[in-house]
Scaffold this motif. Structure first.
Motif, PDB file in Angstrom:
ATOM      1  N   TYR A 177       0.821  -1.214   0.000  1.00 40.30           N
ATOM      2  CA  TYR A 177       0.000   0.000   0.000  1.00 40.30           C
ATOM      3  C   TYR A 177       0.848   1.254   0.000  1.00 40.30           C
ATOM      4  O   TYR A 177       0.374   2.315  -0.410  1.00 40.30           O
ATOM      5  CB  TYR A 177      -1.027   0.009   1.142  1.00 40.30           C
ATOM      6  N   GLU A 179       3.620   1.370  -1.815  1.00 40.68           N
ATOM      7  CA  GLU A 179       3.902   1.470  -3.242  1.00 40.68           C
ATOM      8  C   GLU A 179       2.669   1.991  -3.981  1.00 40.68           C
ATOM      9  O   GLU A 179       2.792   2.734  -4.963  1.00 40.68           O
ATOM     10  CB  GLU A 179       4.321   0.102  -3.793  1.00 40.68           C
ATOM     11  N   ALA A 180       1.498   1.624  -3.467  1.00 47.53           N
ATOM     12  CA  ALA A 180       0.255   2.123  -4.068  1.00 47.53           C
ATOM     13  C   ALA A 180       0.186   3.640  -3.970  1.00 47.53           C
ATOM     14  O   ALA A 180      -0.309   4.309  -4.879  1.00 47.53           O
ATOM     15  CB  ALA A 180      -0.957   1.479  -3.394  1.00 47.53           C
ATOM     16  N   ALA A 181       0.689   4.180  -2.868  1.00 46.35           N
ATOM     17  CA  ALA A 181       0.709   5.635  -2.708  1.00 46.35           C
ATOM     18  C   ALA A 181       1.601   6.254  -3.775  1.00 46.35           C
ATOM     19  O   ALA A 181       1.253   7.249  -4.409  1.00 46.35           O
ATOM     20  CB  ALA A 181       1.204   6.010  -1.319  1.00 46.35           C
ATOM     21  N   THR A 190       2.619  13.434   1.757  1.00 48.59           N
ATOM     22  CA  THR A 190       1.314  12.775   1.700  1.00 48.59           C
ATOM     23  C   THR A 190       1.461  11.290   1.995  1.00 48.59           C
ATOM     24  O   THR A 190       0.678  10.706   2.738  1.00 48.59           O
ATOM     25  CB  THR A 190       0.691  12.960   0.302  1.00 48.59           C
ATOM     26  N   TYR A 194      -0.480   9.761   5.263  1.00 46.83           N
ATOM     27  CA  TYR A 194      -1.672   8.934   5.134  1.00 46.83           C
ATOM     28  C   TYR A 194      -1.374   7.435   5.051  1.00 46.83           C
ATOM     29  O   TYR A 194      -2.238   6.619   5.332  1.00 46.83           O
ATOM     30  CB  TYR A 194      -2.472   9.339   3.891  1.00 46.83           C
ATOM     31  N   TYR A 195      -0.175   7.071   4.621  1.00 43.74           N
ATOM     32  CA  TYR A 195       0.080   5.654   4.387  1.00 43.74           C
ATOM     33  C   TYR A 195       1.082   5.058   5.374  1.00 43.74           C
ATOM     34  O   TYR A 195       0.927   3.920   5.783  1.00 43.74           O
ATOM     35  CB  TYR A 195       0.574   5.432   2.945  1.00 43.74           C
ATOM     36  N   PRO A 198       0.111   6.394   9.956  1.00 41.13           N
ATOM     37  CA  PRO A 198      -0.992   5.752  10.678  1.00 41.13           C
ATOM     38  C   PRO A 198      -0.732   4.280  10.977  1.00 41.13           C
ATOM     39  O   PRO A 198      -1.295   3.728  11.909  1.00 41.13           O
ATOM     40  CB  PRO A 198      -2.182   5.895   9.721  1.00 41.13           C
ATOM     41  N   ASN A 199       0.118   3.648  10.180  1.00 42.44           N
ATOM     42  CA  ASN A 199       0.399   2.243  10.400  1.00 42.44           C
ATOM     43  C   ASN A 199       1.623   2.026  11.284  1.00 42.44           C
ATOM     44  O   ASN A 199       1.913   0.903  11.674  1.00 42.44           O
ATOM     45  CB  ASN A 199       0.596   1.530   9.056  1.00 42.44           C
TER      46      ASN A 199
END
Lengths: 283, 335
Positions: A177, A179-181, A190, A194-195, A198-199
């Motif tokens: 996810y 890499e998805a960003a 960003t 967001y990616y 939070p994790n």
């Protein structure tokens, strides 16, 4: 008893244990916070005023339930106002440390390269230094005072956050996810906000509680050594320091009660921290 | 034939291998994994271009290179952008320009379990690219997301929008991944084994969805898979990769009718026939050699049942045997 019952019991026990730790810890912490906040309503006396004759033993005079010290100050009053100072310093220290350590850890872990090398080296050098000695030196240079103690404590906790956050960031960074960003065209900040963050940040929560415990005991230590809060302040460490000569005369209560408070407060945050750690490990 | 929208030329990606301290002190030279080694091909508008190979052959790296997620060691990726209204070399673009191109080049990830951000609601995750590119936010974003969710079969969208990934099944998660890839209305999509982590019953439905979306949204796919049977079923053209190189390239039908390279034949003979359910008779079971360092001669020679003397000495060139059907094998080189 069949196997299913056993398994069920085991799982319940596992789920139950961290909860008990957390509840016990929270109960202590909430009580302490109430003491600190409601201090003016819990005692009629100014903690720094000489309100009675010195050395009244505890549980004798109902006006001074925990007795008085060598100056005739009310010990109960000093304890509740001490809770105020102790918690404020710990909160400030942990907040400052987290505010510096968490973003640096995120950046270092995610960006890597030269920034990572430099930051890791800096943090490791700080970590290698014995915490209390480092705090003493900084506190001594800055001079006594609430904010200064908090700052010197924060310095020794920054590397803890940095390491925990950086380590987790290295793992999270490899997730698809993230890499998805990148695939969505997200700029660095960003992506981090967001990616990654939070994790990553949940793992720092137990550290927060454990540092709180450490901050309380270290602040008391610094104040005891005379490089923490000024001796005029009501503070558990200061109280023990000022009354430490009393014990040989059989006056135990002037040092025992502040010591007990340090013990209880530290225990509360340790319990919470341990409980949270187990929950995070469990899921 | 329609015009190519993508032209990959001599593309290389070498990953350096970490050396141990002792190796460094001994002054041993740095070794590289040649994940993608001198690959060239073209992709035409609206086609499905398959890249087939075993795990570790570099096909996923190639897919990521094409859309600029990783930068190549050398070579060029010429792409005809409709957004920038010019032809660009993805290999040489700056990060900023590349970010704009994300609207046209997208990827569908292989593993829907780690491709979703666990801390984001499904709807926000799908719609985030819209915010990143400043296309839409708030209510407008919500509407666009709902529309795309309906398109990929996450219906009713209101029910899924506010859920978290952990509440979805594998098939639903893959639909979310697809929806996020489509939200920016892209032209070229790299599908990196989009079905290999799903239950067999769901695979077919996802494939059908991808095919329908291609028609509806005029998409071009680069379809990466390890299953040559799947590739032959859905792709227009196929490139077979072995250890970082293309060993055979041609129309699907041509490769089904007459697979030229011994490796392609090996892959095809490994497919279990659903009619007879007979296990395939595979002549050899060895693993490919390590991709680290230099390989002398043909890279397939160590496993090849038909190898010649020259195969161990010299690397064969890619030759066009029939029109548009290329193979990298000494058996087809006229000497």
């Amino acid at each position: 008893m069949n196997i299913l019952d056993l398994l069920l019991k085991r799982r319940l026990f596992k789920k139950f244990r961290p909860n008990v730790l957390i509840i016990a810890g929270l109960a202590i912490i909430v009580t302490l916070i109430l003491l600190a906040v409601l201090a003016p309503y819990l005692t009629p006396y100014d903690p720094t005023a000489e309100v009675a004759r010195p050395y009244i033993p505890p549980f004798v005079d109902p006006k001074h339930p925990l007795g008085t010290n060598f100056l005739g100050q009310d010990i109960w009053s000093r304890l509740v106002y001490g809770a105020r100072n102790s918690l404020t310093v710990a909160l400030l220290a942990v907040a400052i440390a987290a505010l510096i350590g968490v973003p640096l850890g995120l950046l270092s872990g995610y960006v890597g390269g030269a920034i990572d090398k430099v930051l890791t080296f800096l943090m490791d050098s700080m970590y290698a230094f014995p915490g209390i000695i480092l705090a003493m030196v900084i506190s001594f240079v800055l001079g006594p005072g609430l904010l200064n103690v908090a700052l010197s404590l924060a310095v020794i906790y920054v590397p803890t956050y940095f390491r925990v956050i950086r380590g987790t960031t290295l793992t999270v960074k490899e997730q698809l996810y993230v890499e998805a960003a990148k695939a969505a065209g997200a700029p660095l900040l960003t992506t981090l906000r967001y990616y990654v963050a939070p994790n990553v940040i949940p793992v720092a929560v137990p550290v927060l509680a454990l540092n709180f415990a450490d901050a309380i005991i270290t602040e008391a230590g610094l104040s005891f050594l005379g490089v923490g809060l000024p001796p005029t302040q009501p503070d558990w460490g200061v109280d023990i320091s000022l009354s430490r000569g009393d014990i040989i005369h059989g006056v135990w209560w002037t040092t025992f009660f502040p010591g007990l408070m340090i013990f209880i407060a530290t225990l509360g945050f340790l319990l919470l921290g341990e409980g949270l750690t187990e929950i995070i490990r469990g899921t | 034939m329609p015009e190519p929208i993508l032209h990959v030329q001599d593309l290389k990606k070498y990953f350096p291998v970490e050396r141990s301290l002792i190796d460094r002190l001994l002054g041993k030279s740095r070794l590289y994994v040649k994940a993608v080694d001198d690959v060239s091909f073209e992709v035409y508008e609206n086609e499905i271009f398959g890249i087939v190979g075993e795990s570790g052959c570099g096909k996923s790296t190639l897919g990521r290179l094409i859309i600029g997620l990783i930068r190549p060691t050398s070579g060029s990726i010429i792409y005809r952008s409709s957004l920038l209204k010019r032809t660009v070399d993805i290999a040489k673009l700056r990060e900023k320009e590349l970010r704009v191109l994300r609207r046209e080049l997208q990827i569908i990830f292989q593993d829907p379990y780690s491709a979703l951000n666990p801390k984001m609601k499904i709807g926000d995750f799908i719609g985030h690219p819209l915010e990143i590119h400043g296309i839409a936010k708030g209510e407008e974003k919500r509407e666009l997301v709902m529309k795309i969710m309906e398109k990929v079969g996450l219906v009713p969208p209101e029910e899924y929008y506010d859920r978290y990934p952990r509440e979805l099944s594998g098939g639903q998660r893959q639909r979310v991944v697809i929806a996020r890839a489509l939200i920016l209305n892209p032209r070229l999509i790299v599908a990196d084994e989009p079905t290999s982590n799903l239950d067999v019953s769901i695979q077919a439905r996802i494939i059908a969805l991808l095919l329908r979306l291609r028609d509806e949204m005029k998409l071009t796919y680069i379809f990466i898979t390890h299953s040559i049977a799947l590739a032959q079923n859905i792709c227009n053209r196929i490139a077979v990769m072995y250890l970082g190189k293309i060993v055979e390239l041609g129309d699907s039908q041509a490769i089904i009718d007459e697979p030229l390279h011994p490796y392609t034949r090996l892959l095809m003979s490994s497919v279990i026939d659903p009619d007879t359910c007979k296990l395939p008779r595979v002549r050899e079971v060895s693993e490919p050699p390590s991709p680290i360092g230099e390989i002398k001669g043909c890279r397939f020679a160590s496993r090849c049942p038909e190898k010649l003397d020259i195969c161990l000495k010299e690397e064969p060139p890619l030759v066009e045997v029939y029109l548009g059907h290329y193979v990298r094998c000494w058996h087809y080189v006229r000497r």
